[in-house]
Scaffold this motif. Sequence first.
Motif, short mmCIF file in Angstrom:
data_model
loop_
_atom_site.label_atom_id
_atom_site.label_comp_id
_atom_site.label_asym_id
_atom_site.label_seq_id
_atom_site.Cartn_x
_atom_site.Cartn_y
_atom_site.Cartn_z
N UNK A 1 5.72 -5.63 -8.94
CA UNK A 1 5.24 -6.42 -7.88
C UNK A 1 6.64 -6.91 -7.36
N UNK A 2 7.52 -7.58 -8.03
CA UNK A 2 8.71 -8.17 -7.69
C UNK A 2 9.76 -7.07 -6.71
N UNK A 3 9.82 -6.00 -7.42
CA UNK A 3 10.37 -4.80 -7.00
C UNK A 3 9.95 -4.69 -5.51
N UNK A 4 8.66 -4.23 -5.36
CA UNK A 4 8.15 -3.98 -4.12
C UNK A 4 8.01 -4.92 -3.16
N UNK A 5 7.87 -6.25 -3.69
CA UNK A 5 7.56 -7.27 -2.55
C UNK A 5 9.09 -7.67 -1.97
N UNK A 6 10.04 -7.69 -2.69
CA UNK A 6 11.37 -7.94 -2.38
C UNK A 6 11.86 -6.92 -1.50
N UNK A 7 11.35 -5.47 -1.70
CA UNK A 7 11.81 -4.37 -0.92
C UNK A 7 11.17 -4.57 0.47
N UNK A 8 9.85 -4.95 0.54
CA UNK A 8 9.09 -4.98 1.77
C UNK A 8 9.73 -6.36 2.67
N UNK A 9 10.28 -7.18 1.86
CA UNK A 9 10.66 -8.38 2.53
C UNK A 9 11.91 -8.12 3.27
N UNK A 10 12.79 -7.25 2.74
CA UNK A 10 13.85 -6.73 3.32
C UNK A 10 13.64 -5.79 4.74
N UNK A 11 12.51 -5.13 4.42
CA UNK A 11 12.25 -4.52 5.56
C UNK A 11 11.76 -5.17 6.72
N UNK A 12 10.94 -6.15 6.43
CA UNK A 12 10.26 -6.84 7.39
C UNK A 12 11.20 -7.82 8.30
N UNK B 1 -2.32 -10.07 -5.97
CA UNK B 1 -1.54 -8.95 -6.83
C UNK B 1 -1.27 -9.52 -8.31
N UNK B 2 -0.85 -8.89 -9.38
CA UNK B 2 -0.52 -9.26 -10.56
C UNK B 2 1.19 -9.14 -10.77
N UNK B 3 1.56 -10.37 -11.13
CA UNK B 3 3.09 -10.67 -11.22
C UNK B 3 3.87 -9.62 -12.16
N UNK B 4 4.74 -9.33 -12.00
CA UNK B 4 5.49 -8.49 -12.92
C UNK B 4 6.81 -7.83 -12.15
N UNK B 5 7.38 -6.90 -12.96
CA UNK B 5 8.66 -6.20 -12.18
C UNK B 5 8.22 -5.13 -11.12
N UNK C 1 1.13 -4.93 -8.73
CA UNK C 1 1.32 -4.90 -10.40
C UNK C 1 0.29 -4.11 -10.91
N UNK C 2 0.20 -4.07 -12.18
CA UNK C 2 -0.90 -3.02 -12.84
C UNK C 2 -2.00 -3.79 -13.14
N UNK C 3 -3.24 -2.88 -12.90
CA UNK C 3 -4.56 -3.72 -13.10
C UNK C 3 -5.43 -2.72 -14.10
N UNK D 1 9.44 5.43 -21.77
CA UNK D 1 9.63 4.80 -20.60
C UNK D 1 9.73 3.42 -20.68
N UNK D 2 9.71 2.80 -21.94
CA UNK D 2 9.79 1.35 -22.32
C UNK D 2 8.64 0.60 -21.56
N UNK D 3 9.22 -0.53 -20.87
CA UNK D 3 8.43 -1.46 -20.15
C UNK D 3 7.59 -0.54 -18.90
#
Length: 296
Positions: free
Chosen positions: A138-149, A132-136, A118-120, A258-260
């Motif tokens: 983090x969830x994007x990378x965490x889900x991506x890593x979970x798929x790989x693992x 981590x800081x929750x947000x888009x 997340x951003x800090x 870039x919006x969000x």
Amino acid sequence: MNVLITGGTGFIGQAFIKWRQPHGVNFTCITRNPKKAHKLFGGSVRAVTSLMEVDGEKFDAVINLCGEPIADRRWSEKRKQLLRYSRLTMTHALVDWMAMSDNKPGVFISGSAIGYYGTHASDDLLVEASAVRQGFTHSLCADWEEEAMRAADLGVRVCLLRTGVVLGNGGALKKMLPAFRMGLGGPIGHGKQWMSWIHLQDELRAIDFLLRHQTLQGAFNLTAPEASQNRSFAQSLGQALKRPAKLPLPPFVIELMLGDGAELLLEGQRVYPQRLMQAGFEFKYPELDEALADIF
């Protein structure tokens, strides 16, 4: 060594193939555009459009660098869905393909990003085990890593690449250079936000390091040891180009563009490659000024 790679026509993937292919690494590239792959690599790299074309084949390693560029355009809900789809769908398909294969690869090296944390806005040093800081992002990378693992459950060694801003002839620098070359560059907003970067050559060397060291697995921060605050980065880039770099870019301009996704540039994070350093990896370009001097 036989390697199956996704994202092989992208900035990092293309550079990795061109660097390692002359030294005994045979690449098969999964791509939506085989003609582009053939043009880039002069026909020396096999290009396929689906995993069905490599059913039953034996690969020593799979390198997964798929994904739409993260900061190329404004983050609409549709864009966020595409960022997730382009990463998670292919990663899921690769692991399912491994599960069905009798010839599983020895290692699966899969992309991620420092967006995992997340951003800090603080000066806290972030290592692989940091909160981590929750947000888009983090969830994007965490889900991506979970798929790989999931590949680890198949007995495949998995390494996750939490990559920062990659500096080279292309990528992020390509977008910055027009303004800086005209003397119109400068810090973004107050410029105190941290920018965790890595020279392209060190990115490639780190991927190769993880590929070849069979005891290494899990998440690794692919960033130089010394992150830079944005205003210092702007000054160093201006010096490398022999141009002034004092014009700040107002935050609202980034937000309009870039919006969000503006949070990536307005907040940032200070990331340290603890696990790579502990494993004995030595950076060729640990300092920003020498990295930029090499590039230019």
